[in-house]
Motif scaffolding. Structure first.
Motif, PDB file in Angstrom:
ATOM      1  N   ARG A 247       0.839  -1.208   0.000  1.00 30.37           N
ATOM      2  CA  ARG A 247       0.000   0.000   0.000  1.00 30.37           C
ATOM      3  C   ARG A 247       0.874   1.258   0.000  1.00 30.37           C
ATOM      4  O   ARG A 247       0.612   2.221  -0.726  1.00 30.37           O
TER       5      ARG A 247
ATOM      6  N   GLN B 254       1.106   4.077  -2.977  1.00 35.20           N
ATOM      7  CA  GLN B 254       0.804   5.485  -2.692  1.00 35.20           C
ATOM      8  C   GLN B 254       1.948   6.391  -3.133  1.00 35.20           C
ATOM      9  O   GLN B 254       1.729   7.435  -3.759  1.00 35.20           O
TER      10      GLN B 254
ATOM     11  N   GLN C 115       2.162   6.400  -7.054  1.00 38.47           N
ATOM     12  CA  GLN C 115       1.071   7.166  -7.665  1.00 38.47           C
ATOM     13  C   GLN C 115       1.299   8.667  -7.503  1.00 38.47           C
ATOM     14  O   GLN C 115       1.070   9.449  -8.435  1.00 38.47           O
TER      15      GLN C 115
ATOM     16  N   ALA D 115      -7.678  -5.559  -3.126  1.00 41.23           N
ATOM     17  CA  ALA D 115      -8.406  -4.464  -2.490  1.00 41.23           C
ATOM     18  C   ALA D 115      -7.726  -4.021  -1.202  1.00 41.23           C
ATOM     19  O   ALA D 115      -7.659  -2.825  -0.890  1.00 41.23           O
TER      20      ALA D 115
ATOM     21  N   GLY E  65      -4.136  -1.724  -1.494  1.00 37.95           N
ATOM     22  CA  GLY E  65      -4.011  -0.339  -1.927  1.00 37.95           C
ATOM     23  C   GLY E  65      -4.427  -0.086  -3.362  1.00 37.95           C
ATOM     24  O   GLY E  65      -3.831   0.741  -4.048  1.00 37.95           O
TER      25      GLY E  65
ATOM     26  N   ALA F  28      -6.697   1.605  -4.435  1.00 42.77           N
ATOM     27  CA  ALA F  28      -7.066   3.009  -4.632  1.00 42.77           C
ATOM     28  C   ALA F  28      -5.907   3.818  -5.208  1.00 42.77           C
ATOM     29  O   ALA F  28      -6.122   4.852  -5.856  1.00 42.77           O
ATOM     30  N   TYR F  29      -4.672   3.355  -5.011  1.00 41.07           N
ATOM     31  CA  TYR F  29      -3.491   4.067  -5.506  1.00 41.07           C
ATOM     32  C   TYR F  29      -2.959   3.468  -6.808  1.00 41.07           C
ATOM     33  O   TYR F  29      -1.895   3.886  -7.286  1.00 41.07           O
TER      34      TYR F  29
ATOM     35  N   ALA G  19     -13.968  -0.440  -6.078  1.00 39.17           N
ATOM     36  CA  ALA G  19     -12.838   0.057  -6.869  1.00 39.17           C
ATOM     37  C   ALA G  19     -13.158  -0.141  -8.339  1.00 39.17           C
ATOM     38  O   ALA G  19     -12.804  -1.166  -8.944  1.00 39.17           O
ATOM     39  N   ARG G  20     -13.833   0.832  -8.933  1.00 40.54           N
ATOM     40  CA  ARG G  20     -14.308   0.699 -10.312  1.00 40.54           C
ATOM     41  C   ARG G  20     -13.276   1.235 -11.305  1.00 40.54           C
ATOM     42  O   ARG G  20     -12.438   2.066 -10.972  1.00 40.54           O
TER      43      ARG G  20
ATOM     44  N   LYS H 118     -10.807  -0.285 -12.887  1.00 44.29           N
ATOM     45  CA  LYS H 118      -9.428  -0.779 -12.854  1.00 44.29           C
ATOM     46  C   LYS H 118      -9.152  -1.637 -14.095  1.00 44.29           C
ATOM     47  O   LYS H 118     -10.050  -2.264 -14.653  1.00 44.29           O
TER      48      LYS H 118
END
Length: 331
Positions: free
Chosen positions: A180, A184, A187, A213, A216, A218-219, A252-253, A255
């Motif tokens: 994660r 981060q 990114q 999921a 991380g 999201a990054y 998390a759409r 991807k």
């Protein structure tokens, strides 16, 4: 030896068309000649990130390039863009300058630098590619790598096999927070991150969606699949889309998927060997796909570099002429 079709010959286009057809939403092949959706005259199209339009960077210092100077047959491998692997063999003190050099070379040439980041503590669970930093050093190292890549619009495959290996050995309690953290940092430097999700013959898509999921997503732009493995492009690509569908269900759409095709030209070995299998052959050369949830196919694992001391190979990462010639042989 039967020559392989060059990129975008009739045969090459057929392979890409097959890939895109099988990976179309709902498993429905794309209709050829379907009209594009109309764009209102007053609305300008969204800018396309250059990573989706330009080629990847060929490493002029790779072992394959050096081998090709002595044996031109290896130009078939050396001339294809591949990932540069940043591992714990690269000290923290040199990490920023090394990453910056690779990124700057991409900027100079107007191409995308591809990296594989592989330095977690206890990576590979003590296998052929064992190694890694301690957690504190890993964080420092990642910050330096990210700083070096800043502004280069690089693409990074993050920690191959780690998430698929969770639960396989001791000492993995730091892996999720470290991945994660790495995602981060990268990114924030403008790098497109692909969290590695293993492959379709390892964990289920649902298990991997859970793990990705937590690691991380999201990054990250998406996931990488099939790194250093041999699953067929369409099969592993469809599996990767199942993982991203599972991520969408978890919030998390959007991807996407990067598929390693470096050694999957003949598919998996009959006995599912993974370490220097004699049956392995080169797969589809690195290129942008940018359709139906797949961003790229790429040679992440460097063909011709050994998996380890198995099937006659030298230690992991060393250039192996015999293995390289096998990969280039006719199927």
């Amino acid at each position: 030896m039967t020559p392989r079709p060059a990129p975008w010959t009739v045969a090459g286009v057929a392979v890409v068309t097959l890939l895109l057809g099988l990976l179309a939403p709902g498993g429905t092949p794309l209709a050829s000649g379907a009209p594009a959706a109309a764009v209102p005259a007053a609305q300008a199209p969204a800018a396309v990130d250059p990573r989706l339009t330009r080629s990847f960077l060929v490493d002029p210092s790779s072992q394959a390039v050096r081998a090709a100077k002595a044996d031109p047959a290896f130009k078939r491998i050396a001339g294809v863009a591949q990932a540069r692997w940043l591992t714990s063999a690269l000290p923290v003190a040199r990490a920023r300058a090394t990453a910056r050099s690779w990124g700057a070379y991409g900027v100079q040439r107007g191409q995308t630098p591809l990296v594989a980041i592989y330095a977690l503590p206890g990576r590979d669970c003590g296998g052929h590619s064992a190694g890694g930093f301690d957690p504190t050093t890993y964080r420092s190292w990642i910050r330096e790598v990210a700083a070096g890549l800043k502004g280069s619009r690089a693409v990074a495959v993050l920690e191959p096999d780690a998430l698929a290996l969770l639960g396989s050995c001791s000492g993995q309690d730091q892996w999720l927070p470290l991945i994660r953290y790495a995602a981060q940092q990268l990114q924030a430097a403008g790098v497109w991150v692909y969290l590695d999700a293993g492959h379709s013959n390892w964990q289920s898509a649902d298990v991997m969606a859970d793990r990705v999921a937590q690691a991380g997503i999201a990054y990250a732009r998406g996931i990488s699949v099939n790194v250093s493995n041999y699953q067929g492009t369409n099969a592993v690509g469809a599996w990767g889309r199942k993982v991203t569908a599972g991520l969408a269900q978890r919030g998390a759409r959007g991807k996407t998927v990067l598929i390693d095709t470096s050694r999957n030209g003949a598919g998996p070995a009959p006995d599912n060997q993974w370490c220097n299998p004699p049956s392995a052959r080169l797969g589809m050369a690195t290129r942008v796909i940018n359709a139906n949830g797949v961003d790229f196919v790429a040679w992440v694992k460097r063909p011709g570099e050994s998996d380890g001391t198995c099937n006659g190979g030298p230690p992991a990462g060393q250039w192996w002429p015999t293995g390289a010639r096998r990969l280039m042989a006719a199927r």
